[in-house]
Scaffold this motif. Sequence first.
Motif, short mmCIF file in Angstrom:
data_model
loop_
_atom_site.label_atom_id
_atom_site.label_comp_id
_atom_site.label_asym_id
_atom_site.label_seq_id
_atom_site.Cartn_x
_atom_site.Cartn_y
_atom_site.Cartn_z
N GLN A 280 0.70 -1.08 -0.05
CA GLN A 280 0.10 -0.10 -0.22
C GLN A 280 0.78 0.84 -0.24
OE1 GLN A 280 -2.61 0.27 3.54
NE2 GLN A 280 -3.50 2.09 2.67
N ILE A 281 2.04 1.56 1.18
CA ILE A 281 2.57 2.11 1.15
C ILE A 281 4.02 2.85 -0.88
CG2 ILE A 281 5.17 3.62 2.23
CD1 ILE A 281 3.86 1.68 5.12
N CYS A 282 4.62 1.54 -1.20
CA CYS A 282 4.71 2.14 -2.50
C CYS A 282 4.39 1.52 -3.38
CB CYS A 282 6.26 0.47 -2.18
SG CYS A 282 6.88 0.39 -1.28
N SER A 283 2.66 1.64 -3.55
CA SER A 283 1.95 1.90 -4.46
C SER A 283 1.45 3.82 -4.97
CB SER A 283 1.07 0.85 -3.85
OG SER A 283 0.86 -0.54 -4.43
N HIS A 284 1.93 4.15 -3.77
CA HIS A 284 1.45 5.82 -3.94
C HIS A 284 2.84 6.41 -5.30
CE1 HIS A 284 1.13 6.30 0.86
NE2 HIS A 284 0.13 5.52 0.01
N LYS A 285 2.11 7.10 -5.55
CA LYS A 285 2.57 7.97 -6.66
C LYS A 285 3.02 8.83 -6.54
CE LYS A 285 -2.21 8.85 -9.30
NZ LYS A 285 -3.18 9.49 -10.20
N SER A 286 4.02 9.19 -5.90
CA SER A 286 5.13 9.74 -5.59
C SER A 286 5.48 9.10 -3.91
CB SER A 286 4.68 11.22 -4.76
OG SER A 286 6.29 12.01 -4.29
N TRP A 287 7.76 9.01 -4.25
CA TRP A 287 7.57 8.45 -3.03
C TRP A 287 8.18 9.96 -2.00
CZ3 TRP A 287 11.06 3.36 -3.48
CH2 TRP A 287 9.84 2.57 -3.89
N GLN A 288 8.09 10.45 -2.29
CA GLN A 288 7.95 11.65 -0.77
C GLN A 288 8.13 11.38 0.09
OE1 GLN A 288 7.32 15.47 -1.95
NE2 GLN A 288 7.85 16.72 -0.33
N TYR A 312 23.89 14.58 -2.95
CA TYR A 312 22.65 13.78 -2.49
C TYR A 312 22.05 14.23 -1.41
CZ TYR A 312 26.18 11.14 -4.99
OH TYR A 312 27.07 10.84 -6.06
N VAL A 313 22.01 15.28 -0.51
CA VAL A 313 21.32 15.55 0.27
C VAL A 313 19.58 16.20 -0.12
CG1 VAL A 313 21.00 17.42 1.86
CG2 VAL A 313 23.03 17.08 1.81
N PRO A 314 19.89 17.08 -1.16
CA PRO A 314 18.52 17.17 -1.42
C PRO A 314 17.27 15.50 -1.64
CG PRO A 314 19.73 18.36 -2.71
CD PRO A 314 20.32 17.37 -2.03
N THR A 315 17.88 14.54 -2.93
CA THR A 315 17.24 13.56 -2.62
C THR A 315 17.04 12.79 -1.27
OG1 THR A 315 18.84 13.69 -4.73
CG2 THR A 315 17.49 11.29 -4.45
N LEU A 316 18.00 12.90 -0.22
CA LEU A 316 17.82 11.58 0.03
C LEU A 316 16.49 12.93 1.41
CD1 LEU A 316 21.28 10.58 1.24
CD2 LEU A 316 19.04 9.42 0.83
N GLU A 317 16.58 13.85 0.89
CA GLU A 317 15.25 14.83 1.69
C GLU A 317 13.78 14.45 1.21
OE1 GLU A 317 17.66 18.86 3.98
OE2 GLU A 317 16.47 18.62 1.76
N PHE A 318 14.26 14.13 0.27
CA PHE A 318 12.96 14.17 -0.98
C PHE A 318 12.53 12.90 0.08
CE2 PHE A 318 10.94 11.93 -4.28
CZ PHE A 318 9.97 13.07 -4.49
N ALA A 483 12.55 11.05 -12.73
CA ALA A 483 11.14 12.36 -12.10
C ALA A 483 10.47 11.47 -10.54
CB ALA A 483 9.81 11.56 -12.96
N LYS A 484 9.74 12.82 -10.24
CA LYS A 484 9.11 13.04 -8.59
C LYS A 484 8.37 12.06 -8.13
CE LYS A 484 11.00 17.52 -7.34
NZ LYS A 484 11.37 18.51 -6.70
N ASN A 485 6.83 11.54 -9.81
CA ASN A 485 5.62 11.11 -9.73
C ASN A 485 6.37 9.71 -10.95
OD1 ASN A 485 3.48 9.92 -10.21
ND2 ASN A 485 2.53 12.36 -10.66
N LEU A 486 5.92 8.62 -9.27
CA LEU A 486 6.59 7.93 -10.38
C LEU A 486 5.57 7.22 -11.62
CD1 LEU A 486 6.66 5.32 -6.84
CD2 LEU A 486 8.56 6.42 -8.33
N ASP A 487 4.70 7.82 -11.51
CA ASP A 487 4.41 7.66 -12.82
C ASP A 487 4.30 7.84 -14.03
OD1 ASP A 487 1.95 6.35 -11.38
OD2 ASP A 487 0.66 8.03 -11.31
#
Length: 586
Positions: A280-288, A312-318, A483-487
């Motif tokens: 359920q958690i991993c199915s979200h469109k965004s992984w933020q 890599y800081v911004p990526t891990l903060e996301f 892409a931030k949106n996994l779709d």
Amino acid sequence: MSLRFDLKDILNGNLKVLDDLTSNVKQIQDDVLKEILTLNEDTEYLHRFLHGSSDKELFKTSVPFVTYEDVQPYLDRLAKGEPSKVLSALPITGFLLSSGTSGGKQKILPLNDKYLENMRFIYDLRSLIISKHVDGVEHGKGMMFLLLREESTSTKSSCFPATFATSSFFESKYVRDRPTYWYNSYTSPDEVFWCPDNKQSLYCHLLCGLVQRDDVVRIGAVFSPIVVRAITTLETYWRELCANIRSGQVSDWITDLSCRASVSTILKGPNPGLADLIQQICSHKSWQGIIRQLWPNAKYIEGVFTGQMAQYVPTLEFYSDKLPLISPTYASSETFFGINVNPLCKPQDVTYTFMPNIAFFEFLPVDKESNNDIVDLADVKLGCYYVPLVTTYSGLYRYKMDDILQVAGFHNKAPQFRFARRKNEVLSIQSEGTTEVELLKAVTNAKLVLESSDLMLMDFTSCADISTTSTPSHYVLYWELKAKNLDNTSTKVDDKVLVECCHVVEESLNASYRKERTKEGAIGALEIRVVQNGTFDALMEFFVSRGASVAQYKTPLSIKSTEALAVLESKVLARFFSEKSPPIDH
């Protein structure tokens, strides 16, 4: 003053050790040098200069500061089987391998038990400091993505094993015989750490961490890129991981028998409820914020986030919804330096308090090359930039590092250093030179342009394209976007956005570059080459195949190897150029 500190004080939560160390810097440093010189007075190397003396002033006037190339002949002799006393009175038990990705050349450096003892001391002390700043961290486990490698034979000889610092420590008595404390309690069994297949190891780390998700209080790796790689691996395999949890069975492609058996013990059997929750958690469109969602009790992410790792800081903060990012230690294959005594500070504010009992530290002001300019640890000046020289118990004497540090403050009387940059320029074509810091700043500014799109920069490197097919020569950046949106799986890029990124990078570089860029035929327009997803994993595998350690791997900021560049070139999707010259003056 005694140089020996009782680890029981640390393990009992007593920070008096830190106060004693940082309040008596000059005396402890003098005692360390005296001990090293007395211990090694009859070694071939020191006897040439000191003739058996342990006098500090004679040491400072007679023993030259050296680079790796200066001491390499001695190290080669040790590797061929000559006695340790060529350099050290303490037995050399092996060699540590540098990562080989910062300067492009892998070094072999002497290893003895004193190095490992210091590593244990630093590890214990930094963990105590973290526990004083992070509530409840002692009541859980760490999901640490440690990808260790077994010892290999030195390339020079079979007389000594060659390995990496983390691997050497984890197979030593200082870890093998350790009591269980909170900071060495992990979600993964040892067999996963030592799995020879990095892909299998990383997958099993994730599987063990997901099964024990409620126990995870900290997440990390030696270097931050491995944490990013773990999340991208999760993106690829989360459905299969859920299937493993649902059935209680490990995937068939996990073929390492000891790893497979140990992970099966962690699984304990089918758990469909947990599998449904993770799905359920991993199915979200965004992984933020996915890290907080999957590991709700995680309190921080641990790694190196200074220097080139800041990208890599911004990526891990996301991905983490801005969990604290802790850079606990400044260390190298040569020696350990310092500890971050304010672990919850922002990554850009990290400083390292040098521990005076580890080695003897001297400092050469930047752009100075005279013995007369060298100062001791206790005498550095606030705000000044220095290159450190280290004298160690393992046989390095006034060894010049490639790092440039700035004195940012003091903890009691111990200087706190901010990592400024590596010494060498990373890019140059004409008379201009671009440093690590300048390149990172320029790319960081360009990332702000990407904010207008759905894309984020996952990793990058660069080269100076001076090939005959490139007229005029120019800087090239290789960017892997996501892409931030996994779709949005196509990673579609907007040409105007990338062209503007090229321009922002150029106008952010130094005046020397911008001046050369405006001269006709001197330096051509900066180019960004967008590469396929997974390209930087392939680049890492290339360097690992050449002997680099996965655990210590960091993407080089600049690449000169034609073979490594061929890996990147084979995966280029699109090319973009700056369409206007940068202003000479800001």
